[in-house]
Design a protein around this motif. Sequence first.
Motif, mmCIF file in Angstrom:
data_model
loop_
_atom_site.group_PDB
_atom_site.id
_atom_site.type_symbol
_atom_site.label_atom_id
_atom_site.label_comp_id
_atom_site.label_asym_id
_atom_site.label_seq_id
_atom_site.Cartn_x
_atom_site.Cartn_y
_atom_site.Cartn_z
ATOM 1 N N ASP A 64 0.816 -1.210 0.000
ATOM 2 C CA ASP A 64 0.000 0.000 0.000
ATOM 3 C C ASP A 64 0.852 1.263 0.000
ATOM 4 O O ASP A 64 0.470 2.280 -0.538
ATOM 5 C CB ASP A 64 -1.019 -0.019 1.157
ATOM 6 C CG ASP A 64 -0.377 -0.206 2.537
ATOM 7 O OD1 ASP A 64 0.848 -0.466 2.593
ATOM 8 O OD2 ASP A 64 -1.106 -0.096 3.535
ATOM 9 N N GLU A 65 2.036 1.164 0.569
ATOM 10 C CA GLU A 65 2.880 2.353 0.585
ATOM 11 C C GLU A 65 3.394 2.680 -0.827
ATOM 12 O O GLU A 65 3.467 3.838 -1.218
ATOM 13 C CB GLU A 65 4.059 2.154 1.546
ATOM 14 C CG GLU A 65 4.717 3.456 1.932
ATOM 15 C CD GLU A 65 6.228 3.365 2.015
ATOM 16 O OE1 GLU A 65 6.763 2.256 1.833
ATOM 17 O OE2 GLU A 65 6.856 4.399 2.246
ATOM 18 N N VAL A 67 1.825 2.241 -3.528
ATOM 19 C CA VAL A 67 0.718 2.899 -4.212
ATOM 20 C C VAL A 67 0.664 4.370 -3.811
ATOM 21 O O VAL A 67 0.539 5.259 -4.653
ATOM 22 C CB VAL A 67 -0.616 2.202 -3.871
ATOM 23 C CG1 VAL A 67 -1.791 2.995 -4.421
ATOM 24 C CG2 VAL A 67 -0.626 0.780 -4.413
ATOM 25 N N LEU A 131 1.017 -5.840 2.203
ATOM 26 C CA LEU A 131 1.200 -6.326 0.834
ATOM 27 C C LEU A 131 -0.130 -6.313 0.084
ATOM 28 O O LEU A 131 -1.182 -6.611 0.663
ATOM 29 C CB LEU A 131 1.745 -7.754 0.852
ATOM 30 C CG LEU A 131 3.184 -7.902 1.351
ATOM 31 C CD1 LEU A 131 3.555 -9.381 1.417
ATOM 32 C CD2 LEU A 131 4.150 -7.166 0.438
ATOM 33 N N LEU A 132 -0.068 -5.994 -1.192
ATOM 34 C CA LEU A 132 -1.267 -6.079 -2.025
ATOM 35 C C LEU A 132 -1.480 -7.536 -2.411
ATOM 36 O O LEU A 132 -0.553 -8.350 -2.332
ATOM 37 C CB LEU A 132 -1.108 -5.210 -3.277
ATOM 38 C CG LEU A 132 -0.722 -3.754 -2.998
ATOM 39 C CD1 LEU A 132 -0.605 -2.985 -4.321
ATOM 40 C CD2 LEU A 132 -1.740 -3.074 -2.089
ATOM 41 N N LYS A 133 -2.665 -7.856 -2.878
ATOM 42 C CA LYS A 133 -2.930 -9.269 -3.181
ATOM 43 C C LYS A 133 -2.089 -9.742 -4.360
ATOM 44 O O LYS A 133 -1.888 -10.929 -4.543
ATOM 45 C CB LYS A 133 -4.413 -9.516 -3.415
ATOM 46 C CG LYS A 133 -4.959 -8.900 -4.672
ATOM 47 C CD LYS A 133 -6.397 -9.298 -4.893
ATOM 48 C CE LYS A 133 -6.822 -8.688 -6.221
ATOM 49 N NZ LYS A 133 -8.179 -8.503 -6.464
ATOM 50 N N TYR A 136 1.393 -5.084 -8.871
ATOM 51 C CA TYR A 136 0.800 -4.388 -10.014
ATOM 52 C C TYR A 136 1.856 -3.608 -10.775
ATOM 53 O O TYR A 136 2.688 -2.927 -10.151
ATOM 54 C CB TYR A 136 -0.266 -3.390 -9.544
ATOM 55 C CG TYR A 136 -1.455 -4.051 -8.907
ATOM 56 C CD1 TYR A 136 -2.616 -4.302 -9.648
ATOM 57 C CD2 TYR A 136 -1.432 -4.433 -7.567
ATOM 58 C CE1 TYR A 136 -3.707 -4.921 -9.066
ATOM 59 C CE2 TYR A 136 -2.520 -5.048 -6.975
ATOM 60 C CZ TYR A 136 -3.657 -5.291 -7.729
ATOM 61 O OH TYR A 136 -4.739 -5.898 -7.154
ATOM 62 N N ASN A 139 1.530 1.141 -14.484
ATOM 63 C CA ASN A 139 0.492 1.748 -15.322
ATOM 64 C C ASN A 139 -0.898 1.206 -15.016
ATOM 65 O O ASN A 139 -1.873 1.652 -15.580
ATOM 66 C CB ASN A 139 0.826 1.585 -16.813
ATOM 67 C CG ASN A 139 0.558 0.197 -17.295
ATOM 68 O OD1 ASN A 139 0.765 -0.758 -16.549
ATOM 69 N ND2 ASN A 139 0.094 0.059 -18.522
ATOM 70 N N GLU A 140 -1.009 0.226 -14.133
ATOM 71 C CA GLU A 140 -2.343 -0.182 -13.697
ATOM 72 C C GLU A 140 -2.811 0.634 -12.497
ATOM 73 O O GLU A 140 -3.959 0.544 -12.091
ATOM 74 C CB GLU A 140 -2.376 -1.681 -13.366
ATOM 75 C CG GLU A 140 -2.321 -2.523 -14.621
ATOM 76 C CD GLU A 140 -2.618 -3.992 -14.373
ATOM 77 O OE1 GLU A 140 -3.083 -4.353 -13.276
ATOM 78 O OE2 GLU A 140 -2.360 -4.785 -15.304
ATOM 79 N N VAL A 141 -1.899 1.404 -11.938
ATOM 80 C CA VAL A 141 -2.250 2.183 -10.748
ATOM 81 C C VAL A 141 -2.417 3.664 -11.102
ATOM 82 O O VAL A 141 -3.367 4.305 -10.680
ATOM 83 C CB VAL A 141 -1.189 1.982 -9.647
ATOM 84 C CG1 VAL A 141 -1.492 2.843 -8.428
ATOM 85 C CG2 VAL A 141 -1.124 0.509 -9.241
ATOM 86 N N VAL A 142 -1.468 4.180 -11.867
ATOM 87 C CA VAL A 142 -1.595 5.568 -12.356
ATOM 88 C C VAL A 142 -1.228 5.569 -13.841
ATOM 89 O O VAL A 142 -0.686 4.590 -14.358
ATOM 90 C CB VAL A 142 -0.641 6.541 -11.612
ATOM 91 C CG1 VAL A 142 -0.898 6.515 -10.119
ATOM 92 C CG2 VAL A 142 0.808 6.215 -11.925
#
Lengths: 181, 604
Positions: A64-65, A67, A131-133, A136, A139-142
């Motif tokens: 998450d950080e 992101v 942790l994310l599942k 990513y 470019n899937e986040v921004v």
Amino acid sequence: MAKPKVATTSLCGCFGCHMSLLDIDDRILKLVELIEFHKSPINDIKKFTARCAIGLIEGGCCNDENVHVLQDFRKNCDILISVGDCAIMGGIPAMRNTIPLKECLEEAYLNGPTVYNPSGQIPNDPEIPLLLKQVYPCNEVVKIDYHLPGCPPPADTIWEALVALLTDKPVDLPYELIKYD
Amino acid sequence: MSGTLENTVKDICRSHSNDRTRMMDIVREVQARFKCVSSEAMDVIAAAVGTHRVEVESVVSFYTYLSEKPKGKVVIRLCNDIIDKMHGVERVAQAFSDALGIKFGETTPDGTISLEYTPCIGLCDQAPAALINDVPVTDLHRSIARQIVADLKKHMDPKRLVHRLGDGNNAHELVQSMVVNNIRTEGPMVLSPVNRGEAIKQALAISPVEVIRAVKTARLRGRGGAGFPTGMKWEFTRAATGEEKYVICNADEGEPGTFKDRVILTERPDRVFAGMTIAGYAIGAKTGIVYLRGEYAYLRPYLEHVLERRRNDGLLGQNVGGKEGFNFDIVIQMGAGAYICGEETALISSCEGLRGDPKNRPPFPAQKGYLDCPTVVNNVETLCCVTKILERGPGAFNEYGSQGSAGTKLLSISGDCKLPGVYELPFGIKLSEVLKQAGAEDAIAVQVGGASGAMVAPNEFERTICFDDLATGGAIMVFGPERNVLEVADYFLDFFIEESCGYCTPCRVGNVLLKERLDRILAGHGEPADLDYLQDLGETIKTTSRCGLGQTSPNPVLTTLKNFRSAYEALVKERDDGLQPSFDLSEAVGDAEQIAGHKSVHAD
Ligand SMILES: Cc1cc2nc3c(=O)[nH]c(=O)nc-3n(C[C@H](O)[C@H](O)[C@H](O)COP(=O)(O)O)c2cc1C
Ligand code: SF4
Ligand code: SF4
Ligand code: FES
């Protein structure tokens, strides 16, 4: 005129892409004539205090950080460049994407053949990013403006791309610099 | 290893002469006998036919009818393709699932009944439909589904589920099926009454070269989709050198929305076999192979019976039609549930006992086809046309249709229309006229040519059905006012993702990326730039894929982008925060929050 500012960060990467950036060797002197480094592990500036022209992103988002940092970069930079395969596609860390998170953690902290963990705890301090599942690509986040492929992209590739961007010329990457097999 | 398994499998291999190229027959038989091709069985087969185990495994893992894990004694395959979805298959699916107490993809705990989904099984005009082992059940609804399960639990005999018989040969004692033909227009060519033996007599009275000339004069083009001139294909095959030559009838009919070959095989099989025999005479082949899709296995006993009758009548076998030295016979090769096997080179791979992988071209099948021998592959309907051309002369054939597309075309029409079924109509007919005949005047979209075809909007309904305008292998799927064309395109992508053989990256990966982006748009997260992305990616897949599957798979997206642009534009909007709206941090971090027992400091 003030020099354009460049920020860099390593998200879920190995710092190899930053090493490659440093591999431009003495051209770094030329580079600092063209730009000023802003928030970056190179100068240890932690916070954005000014708008940046370019943000270089190493690594994808695994927690998450990451992101949070990436979104912060998007807010504060005009142009974002994904540098290296981890940023572009998730890279090696994305190998965990087919395995449920719980299994990954258990393998890493409880069941792995080399694990020594008498307390049997999976680290869980609130200070540790979650942790994310899955991992990513950036470019899937921004939205990402440019991608520089390679693991890591050669120093020359990074150099050519930066100089082209800063001098507003078309980037001319010879075949050898973008060929990876 | 259990002795009985080993011996039975060995016996099965022996009954197929321990011939590696008969792998499809061998594994199908093992599957039928043991409800799976187990790891042990694969070892026995590999040793018996003298090949590597991995060869056997690659075949077993490729086809949906084959499995390494045991399936139930009875397998229910419910079609959940687009037409069935429009006819409420979800409710039927729920009823099956509830009655059996299992989910799709599962087998009952006692190992008796498996429940699966399948793409189109060629019964779109009587959807929702399912295959119960080989037995088709049609016009399903919830109570029928419950009754089927109750009956199966009692007697486990799918044949006894048939309480009414269809029309024509569907009622034949060797078919005994509830399928109906729904022939709406019996045209003058393919579906006209059969004059048995006449075409072969005419063909054998002239030389093979003259037969090919007649087919060329008739301007016959292939009915399977690609529209290649049949006479030319035969000429190439005739000219190619090879010890043996082969004629293959493509009866794989896997294109969603296509079911006309099913009707031909039910009602006019003699015409198909005559066409194959004539092709054999023309190119100099002794053997014909009908590649029959696994879904049509219920027709096989009847087709075998028709073949036997032709042998008895001297229309197959030695000195066919009394022609000294012309020997020709036909065998049936069953498929095992793979759309790609309709592609002619994949079909040949499958006949050779391999995975249904397409082959590189050149060499074309005309030079190196089945077992590397020159081979003609023709669609069922094409072969019927051949028979008619020889029977009545090329002039009587090409007086129908248009210059570039001679003759008639069988259309299988389904979806939102009053009269779904099979129509034999002259080429060159307007789509609007077809829709009128089918009772589909309020259509808002028509998919011409099946999943790989084009989605046509009402402003183009005046276009014509022919090779040079709206080409189709036979499928016409009609969508009424309440349908969402983008969801249809999205569904077709699912189909191609599932059916891609996986050999080349543009098709294997590209279609997944297309679908992800389209899903993003459908979820309301799209932006105008996403439409360009779909366009670019779609074109890339088309130009860089190895075979016709990948080369056509983006069509539903590309044609809806072109013809239904406003539907896309209504869903996308420009954003200026630079974030990807499709990324949802709370969702991505949810698992970790649960494991850690505390909330993320970053997610809202
Ligand atoms: C993915 C794919 C599926 C196909 N499925 C069929 C089919 O089910 N039946 C068929 O006759 N042709 C099918 N074709 C076309 C065949 O490759 C081939 O062109 C055709 O059988 C030739 O016969 P024709 O010239 O008589 O049309 C398919 C092609 C592709 C690319
Ligand atoms: S792309 Fe390669 S060098 Fe760069 S962060 Fe990833 S693993 Fe390291
Ligand atoms: S285009 Fe698709 S189906 Fe055809 S060979 Fe490539 S991966 Fe296989
Ligand atoms: S049978 Fe279901 S779509 Fe054709």
